[in-house]
Design a protein around this motif. Structure first.
Motif, mmCIF file in Angstrom:
data_model
loop_
_atom_site.group_PDB
_atom_site.id
_atom_site.type_symbol
_atom_site.label_atom_id
_atom_site.label_comp_id
_atom_site.label_asym_id
_atom_site.label_seq_id
_atom_site.Cartn_x
_atom_site.Cartn_y
_atom_site.Cartn_z
ATOM 1 N N ILE A 38 -5.975 1.407 6.570
ATOM 2 C CA ILE A 38 -5.698 0.107 5.082
ATOM 3 C C ILE A 38 -6.909 -0.866 5.133
ATOM 4 O O ILE A 38 -6.946 -0.859 3.698
ATOM 5 C CB ILE A 38 -4.958 -0.808 6.583
ATOM 6 C CG1 ILE A 38 -4.004 0.135 7.054
ATOM 7 C CG2 ILE A 38 -4.092 -2.234 6.083
ATOM 8 C CD1 ILE A 38 -3.005 -0.575 8.247
ATOM 9 N N GLN A 39 -7.885 -0.242 5.422
ATOM 10 C CA GLN A 39 -9.151 -1.285 5.078
ATOM 11 C C GLN A 39 -9.124 -0.838 3.260
ATOM 12 O O GLN A 39 -9.772 -1.024 2.231
ATOM 13 C CB GLN A 39 -10.463 -1.130 5.583
ATOM 14 C CG GLN A 39 -10.291 -2.597 5.866
ATOM 15 C CD GLN A 39 -11.062 -2.254 7.300
ATOM 16 O OE1 GLN A 39 -12.029 -1.603 7.716
ATOM 17 N NE2 GLN A 39 -10.203 -3.297 8.618
ATOM 18 N N SER A 71 3.461 0.168 -6.455
ATOM 19 C CA SER A 71 1.565 -0.523 -5.652
ATOM 20 C C SER A 71 1.032 -1.711 -6.542
ATOM 21 O O SER A 71 1.214 -2.690 -6.774
ATOM 22 C CB SER A 71 0.247 0.093 -5.169
ATOM 23 O OG SER A 71 1.254 0.769 -4.316
ATOM 24 N N LEU A 86 0.812 -1.140 0.217
ATOM 25 C CA LEU A 86 -0.017 -0.285 0.160
ATOM 26 C C LEU A 86 0.686 0.881 0.074
ATOM 27 O O LEU A 86 2.064 1.030 0.838
ATOM 28 C CB LEU A 86 -0.889 -0.431 1.293
ATOM 29 C CG LEU A 86 -2.046 -0.842 1.349
ATOM 30 C CD1 LEU A 86 -2.883 -0.741 2.154
ATOM 31 C CD2 LEU A 86 -2.908 -1.215 0.331
ATOM 32 N N ASN A 96 -7.222 -9.344 8.369
ATOM 33 C CA ASN A 96 -8.654 -9.409 7.215
ATOM 34 C C ASN A 96 -10.008 -10.203 9.160
ATOM 35 O O ASN A 96 -10.204 -10.987 8.660
ATOM 36 C CB ASN A 96 -7.894 -11.151 6.554
ATOM 37 C CG ASN A 96 -9.154 -10.578 5.428
ATOM 38 O OD1 ASN A 96 -9.790 -9.821 5.250
ATOM 39 N ND2 ASN A 96 -9.840 -12.040 5.110
ATOM 40 N N THR A 134 -6.896 -0.948 0.803
ATOM 41 C CA THR A 134 -6.968 -1.845 0.702
ATOM 42 C C THR A 134 -7.843 -2.101 -1.175
ATOM 43 O O THR A 134 -7.672 -2.814 -2.252
ATOM 44 C CB THR A 134 -6.967 -2.855 1.253
ATOM 45 O OG1 THR A 134 -6.350 -3.381 2.139
ATOM 46 C CG2 THR A 134 -7.145 -4.477 0.383
ATOM 47 N N ARG A 135 -8.458 -1.704 -0.038
ATOM 48 C CA ARG A 135 -10.423 -1.225 -1.372
ATOM 49 C C ARG A 135 -9.753 -0.726 -2.989
ATOM 50 O O ARG A 135 -10.208 -1.188 -4.134
ATOM 51 C CB ARG A 135 -11.216 -0.516 -0.614
ATOM 52 C CG ARG A 135 -13.044 -1.459 -0.898
ATOM 53 C CD ARG A 135 -13.749 -1.203 -0.414
ATOM 54 N NE ARG A 135 -13.834 -0.717 0.826
ATOM 55 C CZ ARG A 135 -14.118 -0.216 2.069
ATOM 56 N NH1 ARG A 135 -14.118 0.833 1.822
ATOM 57 N NH2 ARG A 135 -13.434 -0.443 3.235
ATOM 58 N N ALA A 139 -1.710 -6.676 2.643
ATOM 59 C CA ALA A 139 -1.259 -5.573 2.976
ATOM 60 C C ALA A 139 -0.861 -5.685 3.767
ATOM 61 O O ALA A 139 -1.576 -5.573 5.457
ATOM 62 C CB ALA A 139 -1.659 -4.704 2.712
ATOM 63 N N PRO A 165 -6.463 -6.749 3.576
ATOM 64 C CA PRO A 165 -5.733 -6.074 4.558
ATOM 65 C C PRO A 165 -5.034 -6.957 5.554
ATOM 66 O O PRO A 165 -5.741 -7.601 6.268
ATOM 67 C CB PRO A 165 -7.101 -5.311 5.048
ATOM 68 C CG PRO A 165 -8.169 -5.470 4.782
ATOM 69 C CD PRO A 165 -7.875 -7.369 4.224
ATOM 70 N N ASN A 169 -8.057 -2.837 -5.086
ATOM 71 C CA ASN A 169 -8.211 -4.287 -5.429
ATOM 72 C C ASN A 169 -8.699 -3.568 -6.597
ATOM 73 O O ASN A 169 -8.998 -4.102 -7.570
ATOM 74 C CB ASN A 169 -9.220 -4.831 -4.028
ATOM 75 C CG ASN A 169 -8.566 -5.995 -3.660
ATOM 76 O OD1 ASN A 169 -7.685 -6.119 -4.332
ATOM 77 N ND2 ASN A 169 -8.614 -6.345 -2.116
ATOM 78 N N ILE A 208 -6.176 -8.264 -2.778
ATOM 79 C CA ILE A 208 -4.946 -7.616 -1.825
ATOM 80 C C ILE A 208 -5.675 -7.919 -0.680
ATOM 81 O O ILE A 208 -7.458 -7.919 -0.084
ATOM 82 C CB ILE A 208 -4.965 -5.992 -1.450
ATOM 83 C CG1 ILE A 208 -3.807 -6.192 -2.884
ATOM 84 C CG2 ILE A 208 -3.659 -5.610 -0.571
ATOM 85 C CD1 ILE A 208 -3.015 -6.589 -3.530
#
Ligand code: FE2
Length: 238
Positions: free
Chosen positions: A53-54, A22, A9, A94, A57-58, A39, A75, A61, A73
Motif C-alpha cells: 500500500i505504501q 486512479s 489504488l 498514515n 501510494t508513493r 487510500a 496510505p 503521488n 494520497i
C-alpha cells in the motif's frame, strides 16, 4: 477537504481497475475541492501488505505530481472486522493510531465490543466505516451509540446522505448526524462512473441538518486530526 476513505489504488481490490482510473479519480476529487485522499484498500482474506500500500501510494503521488494535480494520497486501509487483532494493528492510517474498520455486511460480530476495547487499551483509535449502510445498525442504532460512547469513531459515506444507497441508509445517516455521533464523512469511492470521489453533495445535505460549519469540520478539521494522529476530542463530540 480531505477524503478519508477511497479505493483509489489500482490492482488492490474492487476499486480503481487500473492506473488511469486512479488518475481520473484524483482529477475528479480535485475538481470537487479535495486536496488529500487516504487510500483505503480492503483488507480481507486476500489482502495487500502494508508495504504494498505504501509503495503504491508513493507511485501514485509521483504520477500526480508529474501531471501537476494538486492532490496528495496518504496510505491507509479499510480493515475487515473479521481479521485478527495483530493484522488490524498493521494497517493504520498514515502510521498514526487510527484504524478504519468495516463490519461484515451479513452481521456484526458478537465480539466487536471486545475487539474495539482491545484496540483502545493498546492505544489505537478505531473508526467504523459506513455504519449507516449496515442492516443491523439501521434496525438498532443503539449498537452504534454504545460504541461511540466508548470513543469508537464513526465515519459515514457522503453518498448515503443523497440517497445513493437507498432510503434506509439515508434516513439512518441523517439520524446519526442529528444525534451527533458522526465524526467524519468520506466518499468510499471505487470509480469515476458510479461511486465517485465527491464529497460536496453529501456535505451540502449534511449542512442542512447540522449547519455548514459542523458539516465542513467532518471533511476538514476531523480528517486532518486523523492524518496527523492528533486527538479528535476537541471537535468530534462537540
Ligand atoms: Fe470502502
Amino acid at each position: 477537504m480531505i477524503d478519508t476513505h477511497c479505493h483509489i489504488l489500482s490492482g488492490m481490490d474492487d476499486g480503481a481497475v487500473n492506473a488511469d482510473i486512479s488518475m481520473l479519480m484524483a482529477q475528479m476529487a480535485a475538481a470537487d475541492g479535495i486536496t488529500r485522499i487516504i487510500a483505503t484498500p480492503h483488507i480481507q482474506n486476500n489482502y495487500p501488505s502494508a508495504e504494498n500500500i505504501q509503495n503504491a501510494t508513493r507511485e501514485l503521488n509521483h504520477r500526480l505530481h508529474h501531471w501537476g494535480l494538486p492532490i496528495t494520497i496518504v496510505p491507509g486501509a479499510e480493515v475487515s472486522m473479521t481479521m485478527d487483532l495483530d493484522t488490524m494493528m498493521t494497517y493504520t492510517i498514515n502510521h498514526t493510531p487510527y484504524i478504519l474498520i468495516e463490519f461484515p455486511h451479513s452481521h456484526i460480530p458478537g465480539n466487536s465490543k471486545d475487539i474495539f476495547f482491545q484496540l483502545k487499551i493498546r492505544g489505537y483509535h478505531p473508526i467504523i466505516a459506513h455504519p449507516e449502510r449496515h442492516p443491523d445498525i439501521i434496525r438498532q442504532p443503539k449498537i452504534l451509540f454504545d460504541l461511540h460512547e466508548q470513543d469508537v469513531l464513526v465515519q459515514i459515506t457522503a453518498d448515503s446522505l443523497i440517497g445513493r444507497f437507498g432510503p434506509a441508509p439515508q434516513k439512518c445517516a441523517e439520524y446519526l448526524l442529528k444525534k451527533n455521533v458522526v465524526d467524519i464523512i468520506a466518499s468510499d469511492a471505487h470509480s469515476v462512473n458510479d461511486r465517485c470521489p465527491v464529497l460536496s453533495k453529501g456535505i451540502r445535505a449534511a449542512a442542512k441538518i447540522i449547519g455548514r460549519e459542523k458539516a465542513f469540520a467532518l471533511v476538514t478539521k476531523n480528517p486532518l486530526a486523523v492524518i496527523r494522529g492528533d486527538s479528535l476530542s476537541d471537535c468530534a463530540h462537540a
